[in-house]
Design an enzyme around this catalytic site. Structure first.
Site, PDB file in Angstrom:
ATOM      1  N   CYS A  45       0.818  -1.207   0.000  1.00 19.00           N
ATOM      2  CA  CYS A  45       0.000   0.000   0.000  1.00 19.00           C
ATOM      3  C   CYS A  45       0.853   1.259   0.000  1.00 19.00           C
ATOM      4  CB  CYS A  45      -0.923  -0.002   1.213  1.00 19.00           C
ATOM      5  SG  CYS A  45      -1.916   1.504   1.360  1.00 19.00           S
ATOM      6  N   THR A 145       1.133 -11.299   5.743  1.00 20.74           N
ATOM      7  CA  THR A 145       2.052 -11.364   4.614  1.00 20.74           C
ATOM      8  C   THR A 145       1.509 -10.747   3.328  1.00 20.74           C
ATOM      9  OG1 THR A 145       1.284 -13.649   4.336  1.00 20.74           O
ATOM     10  CG2 THR A 145       3.399 -13.317   5.435  1.00 20.74           C
ATOM     11  N   ILE A 184     -10.517  -1.482 -10.233  1.00 22.36           N
ATOM     12  CA  ILE A 184     -10.046  -0.230  -9.660  1.00 22.36           C
ATOM     13  C   ILE A 184      -8.598   0.054 -10.068  1.00 22.36           C
ATOM     14  CG2 ILE A 184      -9.467   0.921  -7.488  1.00 22.36           C
ATOM     15  CD1 ILE A 184     -11.952  -0.367  -6.262  1.00 22.36           C
ATOM     16  N   GLY A 186      -6.742  -1.126 -12.547  1.00 20.88           N
ATOM     17  CA  GLY A 186      -6.581  -0.895 -13.977  1.00 20.88           C
ATOM     18  C   GLY A 186      -7.053   0.479 -14.406  1.00 20.88           C
ATOM     19  N   GLU A 188      -7.511   3.180 -12.506  1.00 20.80           N
ATOM     20  CA  GLU A 188      -6.717   4.256 -11.912  1.00 20.80           C
ATOM     21  C   GLU A 188      -5.434   4.486 -12.703  1.00 20.80           C
ATOM     22  OE1 GLU A 188      -8.147   4.001  -7.223  1.00 20.80           O
ATOM     23  OE2 GLU A 188      -6.129   3.345  -7.789  1.00 20.80           O
ATOM     24  N   GLY A 269      -6.349  -8.507 -10.759  1.00 17.32           N
ATOM     25  CA  GLY A 269      -6.594  -8.862  -9.368  1.00 17.32           C
ATOM     26  C   GLY A 269      -5.310  -9.175  -8.625  1.00 17.32           C
ATOM     27  N   ARG A 270      -5.465  -9.667  -7.411  1.00 18.65           N
ATOM     28  CA  ARG A 270      -4.330  -9.973  -6.553  1.00 18.65           C
ATOM     29  C   ARG A 270      -4.495 -11.362  -5.948  1.00 18.65           C
ATOM     30  NH1 ARG A 270      -1.091  -5.804  -5.787  1.00 18.65           N
ATOM     31  NH2 ARG A 270      -0.087  -6.798  -4.010  1.00 18.65           N
ATOM     32  N   ALA A 318      -6.406  -1.985   2.444  1.00 18.07           N
ATOM     33  CA  ALA A 318      -5.511  -1.615   3.548  1.00 18.07           C
ATOM     34  C   ALA A 318      -6.282  -1.291   4.811  1.00 18.07           C
ATOM     35  CB  ALA A 318      -4.631  -0.432   3.135  1.00 18.07           C
ATOM     36  N   HIS A 442     -25.726  23.658   2.855  1.00 19.75           N
ATOM     37  CA  HIS A 442     -26.063  23.875   1.448  1.00 19.75           C
ATOM     38  C   HIS A 442     -25.316  25.101   0.938  1.00 19.75           C
ATOM     39  CE1 HIS A 442     -28.432  24.159  -2.233  1.00 19.75           C
ATOM     40  NE2 HIS A 442     -28.559  25.460  -1.980  1.00 19.75           N
TER      41      HIS A 442
END
Length: 473
Positions: A45, A145, A184, A186, A188, A269-270, A318, A442
């Protein structure tokens, strides 16, 4: 020769889950040994994930805002981008934060070891490094880990084929960049490289971008991106070959094509890091998805060994890891602590941002749950329009009988900041009426969530109320 070290708690992994657990345990009076194989604390992170990506995304947003300001009558010259300065800026921020963690670790008198840690029996870790081996004997242990980027089968090894870490290194800006995976990470990174001048193609095997989110939340982002990106949903990569001129990619599915790209980002992905740390010596098996099973106190099948973060399951975030780390430390210290959040927010830091928490409409349909939905378009928000952010929506889902909030989502500027009112409301058992009766300033973007709640109760005045009886107070 290995030398011995004895501690009450050994923490394996120095990412958000690991260092948070170590710091909390030390604050509660435990002797702690924190083991991290990398040179710096903070994990993926801080070092090669959340923080460097948000730094680059901020630069991208400045470029985009400067370009869009022309619609307000304010024009700027085209930006001159110095990649070396941008890389140095990113590195300074990471260094500042990792140095801060080092100071906090030392102030808490935590024993810190740098090296590869592996369990050799249920009460011993062997930490190996170039300086030698250290045998750590512990009463309790926490496995933190983390995870690593997932890979594509058959993907060739080539410096022009990136994972997220390589993309964040920002060594070059390719003319043509293929992003495999419209999640997310990809999207970003696509935003960063588009702002820096790359032509972007995004390939996603599912039928929408950011698949976990509801379609109506991602639609405003999709409509914006398709003006400048080529987005191929329901499409997969059937083949990839590295050539002298670039990476040849064969696409199959809704889009069939063979094209050449200067670089390819694999963002599919991870995977949890559940191997190569002696898990077998503990006798801990993985579940069907490859995660370490834990209870609500983060305990594994071995009562004195705990696990937190990405290794214990989705969402791989995270902030989830940090909260689990605190719970594990508190339980070890004898406190009655559990990890039982009603919602964990997810945020895509795209432009516009997308944030959601709790129950989604997809999940409600899958579970056969009836919900009351309130959705407020940002095109009716004075604050959003004045900021050039009229493309967006705020949505809440409530229980039809009690009115209690079940889930919420926001697509729009600063959605990642705005979603936390909904998280707190859900945790506290608030209803749509509670949210609607809470006075919001407002004009603000935050009031769009209150307007969404008023769509549920029927008390909305800023747009026409839905065609159903208004709920009485």
């Amino acid at each position: 020769m290995a030398h011995d070290l004895t501690t009450q708690l050994a923490v394996l992994g120095g990412g958000p889950g690991g260092y948070t657990a170590a710091f909390r345990a030390a604050d509660l009076g435990l002797s702690v040994c924190l083991i991290e194989q990398g040179g710096r604390l903070g994990g993926v992170c801080l070092n090669v994930g959340c923080i460097p990506s948000k730094t680059l995304l901020h630069a991208a947003s400045v470029i985009e805002e400067a370009r869009d300001a022309a619609a307000f009558g304010v024009s700027f010259a085209p930006p001159r981008i110095d990649l070396e300065t941008l890389r140095s800026h990113k590195a300074r921020i990471v260094t500042q934060l990792t140095t801060g963690l080092d100071s906090l670790c030392a102030a808490r008198k935590i024993t810190r070891l740098t090296g590869h840690g592996a369990f050799v029996d249920p009460h011993t870790l062997l930490v190996s490094s170039q300086e030698g081996d250290v045998r750590v004997r512990f009463d309790h242990a926490i496995i933190a880990t983390g995870s690593r980027p997932a890979t594509l089968p058959g993907c060739p090894e080539d410096a022009r084929i990136w994972d997220s870490t390589a993309a964040l290194a920002l060594t070059t800006v390719p003319k043509r960049l293929l992003v495999i995976g419209a999640g997310i990470i990809g999207l970003e990174m696509a935003q960063v490289y588009r702002a820096l001048g790359a032509e972007i193609t995004v390939v996603e095997p599912q039928n929408q971008i950011i698949p976990p989110a509801d379609r109506d939340l991602v639609q405003p982002l999709f409509l914006k991106l398709k003006k400048t990106y080529r987005i191929c949903t329901e499409t997969r990569v059937a083949g990839m070959t590295a050539t002298t001129n670039g990476i040849e990619v064969t696409l199959a599915g809704k889009t069939d094509a063979a094209e050449l790209f200067d670089a390819v980002l694999v963002a599919v992905g991870r995977r949890p890091n559940t191997e190569n740390f002696g898990r077998e010596a503990l006798g801990i098996d993985l579940d069907g998805r490859g995660f370490i099973p834990v209870d609500d106190r983060q305990r594994t099948a071995v009562p004195h060994v705990y696990a937190v973060g990405d290794v214990v399951g989705d969402p791989m975030l995270a902030h989830k890891a940090a909260h689990q780390g605190k719970v594990a430390a508190e339980v070890i210290a004898g406190h009655a602590s559990v990890f039982a959040p009603r919602a964990i927010p997810s945020v895509a830091y795209t432009s516009p941002e997308i944030a959601w928490m709790g129950l989604s409409e997809k999940e409600a349909a899958q579970q056969g749950l009836a919900v009351d939905k309130g959705k407020f378009p940002w095109g009716a928000s004075g604050r959003a329009l004045s900021a050039g952010a009229g493309t967006g929506v705020s949505k809440i889902l409530c229980d039809p009988d009690s009115g209690r909030l079940l889930g919420a989502g926001i697509c729009g500027q600063n959605a990642g900041e705005l979603i936390h009112e909904a998280v707190l409301a859900l945790e506290m058992g608030a209803t749509a009426e509670d949210i609607g009766l809470t006075v919001h300033a407002h004009p603000t973007l935050a009031e769009t969530l209150a307007f969404a709640a008023e769509m549920v109760t029927g008390s909305i005045t800023d747009v026409l109320p839905p065609k159903k009886p208004a709920r009485t107070r």
